[in-house]
Motif scaffolding. Structure first.
Motif, mmCIF file in Angstrom:
data_model
loop_
_atom_site.group_PDB
_atom_site.id
_atom_site.type_symbol
_atom_site.label_atom_id
_atom_site.label_comp_id
_atom_site.label_asym_id
_atom_site.label_seq_id
_atom_site.Cartn_x
_atom_site.Cartn_y
_atom_site.Cartn_z
ATOM 1 N N ASN A 111 0.821 -1.214 0.000
ATOM 2 C CA ASN A 111 0.000 0.000 0.000
ATOM 3 C C ASN A 111 0.860 1.271 0.000
ATOM 4 O OD1 ASN A 111 0.784 0.332 2.696
ATOM 5 N ND2 ASN A 111 -0.954 -0.851 3.419
ATOM 6 N N ASP A 125 -5.744 0.740 -3.271
ATOM 7 C CA ASP A 125 -4.576 1.451 -2.763
ATOM 8 C C ASP A 125 -3.417 0.464 -2.681
ATOM 9 O OD1 ASP A 125 -2.850 3.272 -1.555
ATOM 10 O OD2 ASP A 125 -3.479 2.646 0.447
ATOM 11 N N LEU A 126 -3.015 -0.046 -3.844
ATOM 12 C CA LEU A 126 -1.945 -1.044 -3.880
ATOM 13 C C LEU A 126 -1.034 -0.790 -5.073
ATOM 14 C CD1 LEU A 126 -3.962 -4.275 -3.012
ATOM 15 C CD2 LEU A 126 -2.231 -3.188 -1.579
#
Length: 424
Positions: free
Chosen positions: A203, A227-228
RNA sequence: GGAGAGGUGGCUGAGUGGUUGAAAGCGGCUCCCUGCUAAGGAGUUACAGGAGGCAACUCCUGUCGAGGGUUCGAAUCCCUCCCUCUCCGCCA
């Protein structure tokens, strides 16, 4: 992350350090902002103390039997309200300042250590030692040619699967890659490293914690729905393994070795190393990572470099150790040794490992501390490739190539690869 | 993807508006007692920022997933988001 307190109290020292890296910065504004923020914090905290006292007084009076709507209580309420208004005004100001300050500080790289040589770019790096005898001659093939002739990889079909700068290893090529990974992991774990197989999607907080963000977003692949991000190096998940932790002092040093695929967009390197295994969007790497007490980091720096070198020595690959100059230093590093392996086909040394001391830079960004007695303080972190697998394969191919087109496998690798020669 | 439960200190777990940074238990540390061990007793045990002192330390502020809101006052009420767990479905 640079120490905000030091920026406030000793900004010229920081400026000098950044200047040595070739960054012309003037911290006056940041310093002023930081000082202003401290002032506001103090003002607010005084007001809050006042407000707390008012609140307590109201409670006391009501308990003592005063009417909650009576004059005396109303007076206190008004006082409380006016304090609240003042506090919220200050808080607003603090918020904008804080954001401003954080944004700037996160963009500044680590300061070079005092023994880091000054210089502009890689030409100013200093060779500190060499190992082995480089093979020199006209007849050496480059690794991609050897690999093609032996059918170890397929680049053209990899474009069909993904795009350029991806490679598919086949047959003995795939096995050689796998045996190199296993060999390195075994060698490092036998020396006390703990093996880790981390997530390769990480992340934003993790990338920020090790220093890849916010500045180098364009270098990483991102998953648009989450969110990676695809990790550019195992250094990222390894740092975050202990993010927001206080590591018991007696557990230090912690030494990890992690195999992971690594993903890099290689923006800005169009046309460079377009053939073979040197520069790919996806490559494998075995990474070494240490968390140490600040008192022991210099010793650890020496050790982690030697641990990476040990692999090259075991594989009988000639190399040199370069001390990076201030201008060539990575973002999070205060000092770096690059290991450069000799490639007889390319007739040059090529970076195969980067061994970096990061001091408390990543630890501060990631809030990783230790506690000795009652004193809590930031740890130091170090990382080293041990090694980049694709480049190691290139080196094995180029250094082991024989006139009959076969490749001699280094003795230490034979138990892993299964045979002493690679032939079609 | 559907349904539900929940996020409190190293851990377990109380706490629904007023000295609650937070009961109790476990664990950790210090000391005492005891021939050793076991048991027992007393105390102590979060983090960040700041002020003051050479220092031991003292004081202030904030923090009970995150961010907002209501209130003189919020772990406790309201809103938004994030995360975890359980069951069902799907799947390597």
């Amino acid at each position: 992350m640079l120490n905000p307190r030091e920026i406030r109290e000793n900004s010229s020292f920081i400026e000098e350090g950044l200047n040595r890296r070739g960054l012309k910065v003037n911290l006056d504004l940041l310093k002023a902002h930081s000082k202003k923020l401290k002032e506001l914090e103090q003002q607010r905290s005084n007001l809050q103390a006042e407000g707390n006292a008012v609140g307590k007084e109201v409670g006391k009076q009501i308990k003592a039997g005063k009417q909650p709507n009576g004059d005396e209580v109303a007076l206190l309420r008004n006082k409380g309200n006016s304090i609240k208004t003042k506090v919220s005004l200050i808080e607003e100001e603090e918020k904008t300042l804080k954001k401003l300050i954080k944004e700037q500080i996160l963009h500044y790289p680590n300061l070079p250590s005092s023994d880091c040589p000054d210089g502009k770019n890689e030409k100013d790096n200093i060779q500190i030692r060499t190992w082995g005898k480089p093979l020199v001659g006209e007849d050496f093939k480059e690794h991609w040619q050897i690999a093609e002739e032996l059918g170890l990889l397929d680049t053209e079909r990899s474009v069909r699967i993904a795009k350029s700068r991806f490679v598919t290893l086949l047959g003995q090529g795939a096995k050689l890659e796998r045996s190199l990974i296993n060999f390195m992991l075994d060698m490092h774990t036998s020396k006390g490293y703990k093996e880790v197989l981390p997530p390769v999607l990480v992340n934003t907080a993790s990338l920020e914690g090790s220093g890849q963000l916010p500045k180098f977003a364009e270098e990483s692949f991102r998953c648009s729905e989450d969110d990676l991000w695809l990790t550019p190096t195992a250094e990222v998940p390894l740092t975050s393994l202990h993010r927001d932790e206080i590591i018991p002092f007696e557990n230090l040093p912690i030494k990890y070795v992690a195999y992971s695929p690594c993903f890099r967009r290689e923006a800005g390197s169009y046309g460079k190393d377009t053939r073979g295994l040197i520069r790919l969007h996806q490559f494998n790497k075995v990474e070494l990572y240490w968390f140490v007490d600040s008192a022991n980091s210099n010793e650890a720096y020496k050790q982690i470099t030697e641990d990476a070198e040990a692999i090259l020595q075991a594989l009988e690959l000639p190399y040199r150790v370069m001390k990076l100059c201030t201008g060539d230093l990575g973002f999070s590093a205060s000092s770096t040794h690059d290991l450069e392996v000799w490639l007889p086909g390319a007739n040059s040394y090529r970076e195969i490992s980067s061994c970096s001391l990061c001091d408390d830079f990543q630890a501060r960004r990631s809030s990783i501390r230790t506690k000795k007695g009652k004193q809590t303080h930031l740890v130091h972190t170090l990382n080293a490739s041990g090694l980049a697998i694709g480049r190691t394969m290139a080196a094995v191919l180029e250094n082991g190539q024989q006139s009959d087109g076969t490749v001699k496998i280094p003795e230490a690798l034979v138990p892993y690869f299964g045979k002493p020669f690679l032939k079609s």
